[in-house]
Design an enzyme around this catalytic site. Structure first.
Site, PDB file in Angstrom:
ATOM      1  N   HIS A  55       0.752  -1.299  -0.038  1.00 37.20           N
ATOM      2  CA  HIS A  55      -0.100  -0.046   0.011  1.00 37.20           C
ATOM      3  C   HIS A  55       0.907   1.455  -0.242  1.00 37.20           C
ATOM      4  CE1 HIS A  55      -3.897  -2.125   0.467  1.00 37.20           C
ATOM      5  NE2 HIS A  55      -3.042  -2.929   1.377  1.00 37.20           N
ATOM      6  N   ASN A 127     -10.265  -2.631   2.637  1.00 38.79           N
ATOM      7  CA  ASN A 127      -9.887  -2.592   1.162  1.00 38.79           C
ATOM      8  C   ASN A 127     -11.468  -2.265   0.398  1.00 38.79           C
ATOM      9  OD1 ASN A 127      -7.279  -3.504   1.094  1.00 38.79           O
ATOM     10  ND2 ASN A 127      -7.761  -5.503   1.377  1.00 38.79           N
ATOM     11  N   TYR A 337       0.857  -4.024  11.716  1.00 42.89           N
ATOM     12  CA  TYR A 337       0.693  -2.620  11.196  1.00 42.89           C
ATOM     13  C   TYR A 337       1.360  -1.465  12.339  1.00 42.89           C
ATOM     14  CZ  TYR A 337      -2.334  -3.560   7.515  1.00 42.89           C
ATOM     15  OH  TYR A 337      -2.801  -4.017   6.304  1.00 42.89           O
TER      16      TYR A 337
END
Ligand code: NDP
Length: 498
Positions: A55, A127, A337
């Site tokens: 990303h 998403n 993350y």
């Protein structure tokens, strides 16, 4: 000139000349004491931070979430109570391309939300698709390697992609969406967003239900064909930024209808599929979406790097009333993350203005690089916990109800008893003739250069979804590349029995 600010060094001292270096004589070398020159060069060397491993290429804007429905019986989250408006940041992205990749590429799009709620930041990092390629995080790094560059050729490899996908039939649902019209949206406002994972809601009584989040575009779905995108990329690589940034500058504010699907804990024990499997949807017929609000984007960032590149989203950020679920992929993301942000941005990434909660923050984390905010416990003498100096204390009412889980710790085979085809058939059945035809040709194009054994292995999966799926792709392969059925045996194809 009097009203212009004075140019200074980073230490605030006025700069007398920003055009000429300090040299020994008119023709001479520069002097080491020209600190202004040294500082400029040193800063330039440090302008880049690591791009996101996935990303990397993204576009974002700020806006609001307004709750119009009433789901107060399911969740105590203040941001989800009727009438509440919450500021938010939404970053869209492609998965595989690097920071300079063209926008109009066929790829899944990230749909990452940060809601600045009065109870802390709630991040929903989804998403534009309701499912994903793998259901077990152990497979995620391998999957991403197939999407990135080959270590020797330094080019992307269609062979690696289809080799992995054909050996991982759980990817079929997402592959079909990726190769369908929705795999190449015209711009971020013309696509849906999905929380994708199953999360949970819990209320004041400590009752839990499972939830899926949907953000339905109010601009309608718009897509490019491969041919249109190829022409477009020749003219502009930044079409998403142009459309999103330009639209908001013109006062055209894109909106999404926010919906949730709710499943009780009892219902979750009775579904034929695992409701925590990221490769599955919850059929709308069984779990109808409830409309709960509207989301709007209405403000561009003033500085792309500071506010979009440094935006750090993490599914670990939940608030009271919202929790996680047994989804294995979600647990891995809760770790990875925040870990990625500490690596990219530094230990205190959540103190950067764009990531900073808009409610008070109190904790006992101490020091570290780039700690520019000082003590956060509420009292300078309270730098440990427990303490007797009025430092911040825990809030038991924020305690999530227990997750009712049981089972022996083991490495369970996630393929056994798992239907990787049925929901793909349901999707294929939604496609009209034109959508099917584009699906077949998109797949054929994406299979350019893939060895026959891998193509045949993948065609078996398409056949299991629908005979017309296999036949359509086979015909498109012949048309695009002159591909003929190979004589490779089932054994060589390595297709597992259904
Ligand atoms: P439904 O017919 O009730 O599902 C309709 C869903 O599919 C809607 O969300 C719709 O999104 C979406 N959809 C419709 N046409 C397309 C298309 N051409 N490409 C991609 N998505 C499309 O049946 P089910 O709930 O049983 O779902 C059937 C299949 O639809 C699933 O297997 C899944 O692949 C796909 N899907 C299902 C979703 C779900 O949460 N149940 C969500 C998204 C896709 P929209 O309203 O935006 O057009």
């Amino acid at each position: 000139m009097a009203d212009r600010p004075t140019l200074t060094t980073t230490a605030g001292a006025p700069v007398s000349d920003n055009q000429n270096s300090r040299t020994a004589g008119e023709r001479g070398p520069v002097l080491l004491d020209d600190y202004q020159l040294l500082e400029k060069l040193a800063h330039q060397n440090r302008e880049r931070i690591p791009e996101r491993v996935v990303h990397a290429k993204g576009w974002g804007a700020f806006g609001t979430l307004k709750i119009t429905g009433d789901i107060s019986k399911y969740t105590k989250a203040k941001a989800l109570q009727p009438g509440t408006e919450t500021p938010l940041l939404l970053r869209f992205s492609t998965v595989a391309g690097e920071l300079g990749a063209a926008d109009a590429e066929r790829d899944v799009r990230g749909f990452a939300l940060k809601f600045y709620t009065s109870e802390g930041n709630w991040d929903l990092v989804g998403n534009n698709t309701p499912v994903f390629f793998v259901r077990d995080p152990l497979k995620f790094p391998d999957f991403i390697h197939t999407q990135k560059r080959h270590p020797r050729t330094n080019m992307r490899s269609t062979t690696a992609m289809w080799d992995f996908w054909s050996l991982s039939p759980e990817s079929l649902h997402q592959v079909t969406i990726l190769m369908s019209d929705r795999g190449l949206p015209v711009a971020p406002m013309y696509m849906n967003g999905y929380g994708s994972h199953t999360y949970s809601f819990w209320n004041d009584a400590g009752e839990r239900v499972w939830v899926k989040f949907h953000f339905k575009t109010q601009q309608g779905h718009k897509f490019y064909t491969n041919a249109e995108a190829e022409t477009l990329i020749g003219k502009s690589r930044e079409t998403y930024q142009e459309e999103l940034f330009g639209g908001i500058e013109r006062g055209e504010f894109p909106k999404w209808t926010v919906q949730v699907q709710i499943m009780t804990e009892t219902q979750a024990e009775q579904t034929s599929y695992n409701p925590f499997d990221l490769t599955k949807v919850w059929p709308h017929g069984e779990f109808p979406p409830l409309e709960i609000g509207v989301m709007e984007l209405n403000r561009n960032a003033d500085n792309y790097f500071a506010e979009i590149e440094q935006a750090a989203f993490s599914p670990s950020n939940v608030v009271p009333g919202i929790g996680h679920s047994p989804d294995k992929m979600l647990q891995a993301r809760v770790f990875s993350y925040a870990d990625a942000h500490r690596y990219r941005l530094g230990t205190h990434y959540e103190a950067l203005p764009v990531n900073q909660p808009k409610c008070p923050v109190h904790n006992y984390h101490k020091d570290g690089q780039m700690n520019f905010f000082g003590q956060k416990s509420g009292n300078v003498d309270a730098y440990y916990e427990p303490n007797s100096f009025s430092g911040a204390v825990e809030q038991p009412s924020a305690k999530e109800p227990p997750l009712k889980l049981s089972g022996d710790a083991d490495r369970y085979n996630h393929r056994i008893g798992n239907d990787d085809y049925g929901q793909v058939t349901a999707l294929f059945n939604l496609f009209d003739a034109g959508q099917r035809s584009r699906l077949f040709s998109n797949i054929a194009a994406a299979m350019d250069g893939v060895p026959g054994a891998i193509i045949e292995r993948q065609l078996v999966h398409f056949q299991r979804v629908h005979p017309e799926y296999e036949a359509g792709v086979r015909a498109a392969l012949k048309e695009a590349h002159g591909y003929e059925a190979s004589t490779i045996s089932q054994e060589e194809k390595g297709v597992a029995a259904e």
